[in-house]
Design a protein around this motif. Structure first.
Motif, PDB file in Angstrom:
ATOM      1  N   TYR A  39       0.829  -1.205   0.000  1.00 56.15           N
ATOM      2  CA  TYR A  39       0.000   0.000   0.000  1.00 56.15           C
ATOM      3  C   TYR A  39       0.870   1.265   0.000  1.00 56.15           C
ATOM      4  O   TYR A  39       0.611   2.205  -0.751  1.00 56.15           O
ATOM      5  CB  TYR A  39      -0.943  -0.016   1.207  1.00 56.15           C
ATOM      6  CG  TYR A  39      -1.929   1.125   1.215  1.00 56.15           C
ATOM      7  CD1 TYR A  39      -3.097   1.050   0.459  1.00 56.15           C
ATOM      8  CD2 TYR A  39      -1.692   2.280   1.942  1.00 56.15           C
ATOM      9  CE1 TYR A  39      -4.001   2.100   0.440  1.00 56.15           C
ATOM     10  CE2 TYR A  39      -2.585   3.329   1.943  1.00 56.15           C
ATOM     11  CZ  TYR A  39      -3.740   3.225   1.185  1.00 56.15           C
ATOM     12  OH  TYR A  39      -4.632   4.272   1.167  1.00 56.15           O
ATOM     13  N   ALA A  57      -9.083 -11.679  -1.384  1.00 52.08           N
ATOM     14  CA  ALA A  57      -8.807 -10.289  -1.745  1.00 52.08           C
ATOM     15  C   ALA A  57      -7.889  -9.680  -0.701  1.00 52.08           C
ATOM     16  O   ALA A  57      -7.865 -10.134   0.444  1.00 52.08           O
ATOM     17  CB  ALA A  57     -10.109  -9.493  -1.826  1.00 52.08           C
ATOM     18  N   LYS A  60      -6.664  -4.112   1.933  1.00 53.99           N
ATOM     19  CA  LYS A  60      -6.686  -2.699   1.540  1.00 53.99           C
ATOM     20  C   LYS A  60      -6.663  -2.619   0.028  1.00 53.99           C
ATOM     21  O   LYS A  60      -6.107  -3.475  -0.641  1.00 53.99           O
ATOM     22  CB  LYS A  60      -5.446  -1.948   2.057  1.00 53.99           C
ATOM     23  CG  LYS A  60      -5.395  -1.686   3.511  1.00 53.99           C
ATOM     24  CD  LYS A  60      -4.140  -0.856   3.825  1.00 53.99           C
ATOM     25  CE  LYS A  60      -3.972  -0.641   5.299  1.00 53.99           C
ATOM     26  NZ  LYS A  60      -2.749   0.105   5.596  1.00 53.99           N
ATOM     27  N   ARG A  61      -7.225  -1.547  -0.481  1.00 50.91           N
ATOM     28  CA  ARG A  61      -7.219  -1.315  -1.925  1.00 50.91           C
ATOM     29  C   ARG A  61      -6.647   0.063  -2.225  1.00 50.91           C
ATOM     30  O   ARG A  61      -6.724   0.974  -1.408  1.00 50.91           O
ATOM     31  CB  ARG A  61      -8.625  -1.423  -2.486  1.00 50.91           C
ATOM     32  CG  ARG A  61      -9.224  -2.805  -2.278  1.00 50.91           C
ATOM     33  CD  ARG A  61     -10.443  -3.002  -3.147  1.00 50.91           C
ATOM     34  NE  ARG A  61     -11.057  -4.280  -2.910  1.00 50.91           N
ATOM     35  CZ  ARG A  61     -10.718  -5.402  -3.520  1.00 50.91           C
ATOM     36  NH1 ARG A  61      -9.759  -5.399  -4.408  1.00 50.91           N
ATOM     37  NH2 ARG A  61     -11.328  -6.527  -3.249  1.00 50.91           N
ATOM     38  N   HIS A  62      -6.089   0.193  -3.417  1.00 47.77           N
ATOM     39  CA  HIS A  62      -5.559   1.467  -3.913  1.00 47.77           C
ATOM     40  C   HIS A  62      -5.611   1.384  -5.436  1.00 47.77           C
ATOM     41  O   HIS A  62      -5.434   0.304  -6.006  1.00 47.77           O
ATOM     42  CB  HIS A  62      -4.118   1.666  -3.431  1.00 47.77           C
ATOM     43  CG  HIS A  62      -3.572   3.011  -3.755  1.00 47.77           C
ATOM     44  ND1 HIS A  62      -3.048   3.321  -5.000  1.00 47.77           N
ATOM     45  CD2 HIS A  62      -3.482   4.143  -3.006  1.00 47.77           C
ATOM     46  CE1 HIS A  62      -2.660   4.582  -4.998  1.00 47.77           C
ATOM     47  NE2 HIS A  62      -2.909   5.103  -3.808  1.00 47.77           N
ATOM     48  N   THR A  66      -3.213  -4.059  -8.004  1.00 48.93           N
ATOM     49  CA  THR A  66      -4.060  -5.101  -8.582  1.00 48.93           C
ATOM     50  C   THR A  66      -3.803  -6.395  -7.814  1.00 48.93           C
ATOM     51  O   THR A  66      -2.725  -6.586  -7.249  1.00 48.93           O
ATOM     52  CB  THR A  66      -3.774  -5.333 -10.081  1.00 48.93           C
ATOM     53  OG1 THR A  66      -2.398  -5.729 -10.229  1.00 48.93           O
ATOM     54  CG2 THR A  66      -4.037  -4.077 -10.897  1.00 48.93           C
TER      55      THR A  66
END
Length: 161
Positions: A39, A57, A60-62, A66
């Protein structure tokens, strides 16, 4: 960890590789439930490709990250596992520019077969490797002492261990 510019260790916030070039791509294998490292690199502008077959999954996502629910192995099996060579080719292209990619790997012992199977030219695409090496003292887990020594010897040809 290889030294950064001026002989000082590179910091995540600097996103600078061992050659002094900016880290633009990160291939991260074995993310599990903590992606703080990935991240921070994504926030810094790096394109981060994460692979892990044990989680659905990342936590955290950003936009620069991917995720692929796929294992890393020395041979490819469609929809199950891929190789470092094919992922490097797909994500980094065939550029011969100075290494601007970072390889992070925590794959519970699969690292030895992966490193023995990959051409040195592919490994040289990475300016830094962040590795968790497993079972070094156990010859019955993930290869014998000779296999592990050969994998580390191969890495030492192009990286400071």
């Amino acid at each position: 960890v290889a030294p950064g510019p001026g002989g000082k260790p590179s910091e995540i916030s600097g996103i600078s590789g061992s050659s002094g070039s900016m880290i633009r791509h990160v291939l991260s294998y074995g993310v599990d439930t903590n992606v703080d490292f990935e991240y921070e690199l994504a926030v810094g502008g790096a394109k981060v490709s994460m692979f892990d077959h044990t989680v659905e999954a990342p936590p955290k996502r950003h936009p620069n990250m991917t995720f692929n629910q796929e294992a890393l192995a020395s041979t490819s099996v469609r929809d199950v596992c891929g190789t470092l060579e094919e992922h490097s080719r797909q994500l980094l292209g065939n550029s011969s520019n100075p290494p601007s990619a970072l390889l992070k790997m925590d794959v519970e012992g699969a690292e030895y077969d992966v490193f023995l199977s990959i051409p040195r030219e592919v490994l040289k695409r990475y300016g830094q490797l962040c590795l968790e090496l497993h079972w070094l003292g156990r010859p019955t887990r993930c290869g014998d002492f000779r296999t592990k020594a050969l994998a580390l010897e191969k890495l030492s040809q192009d990286f400071v261990l």
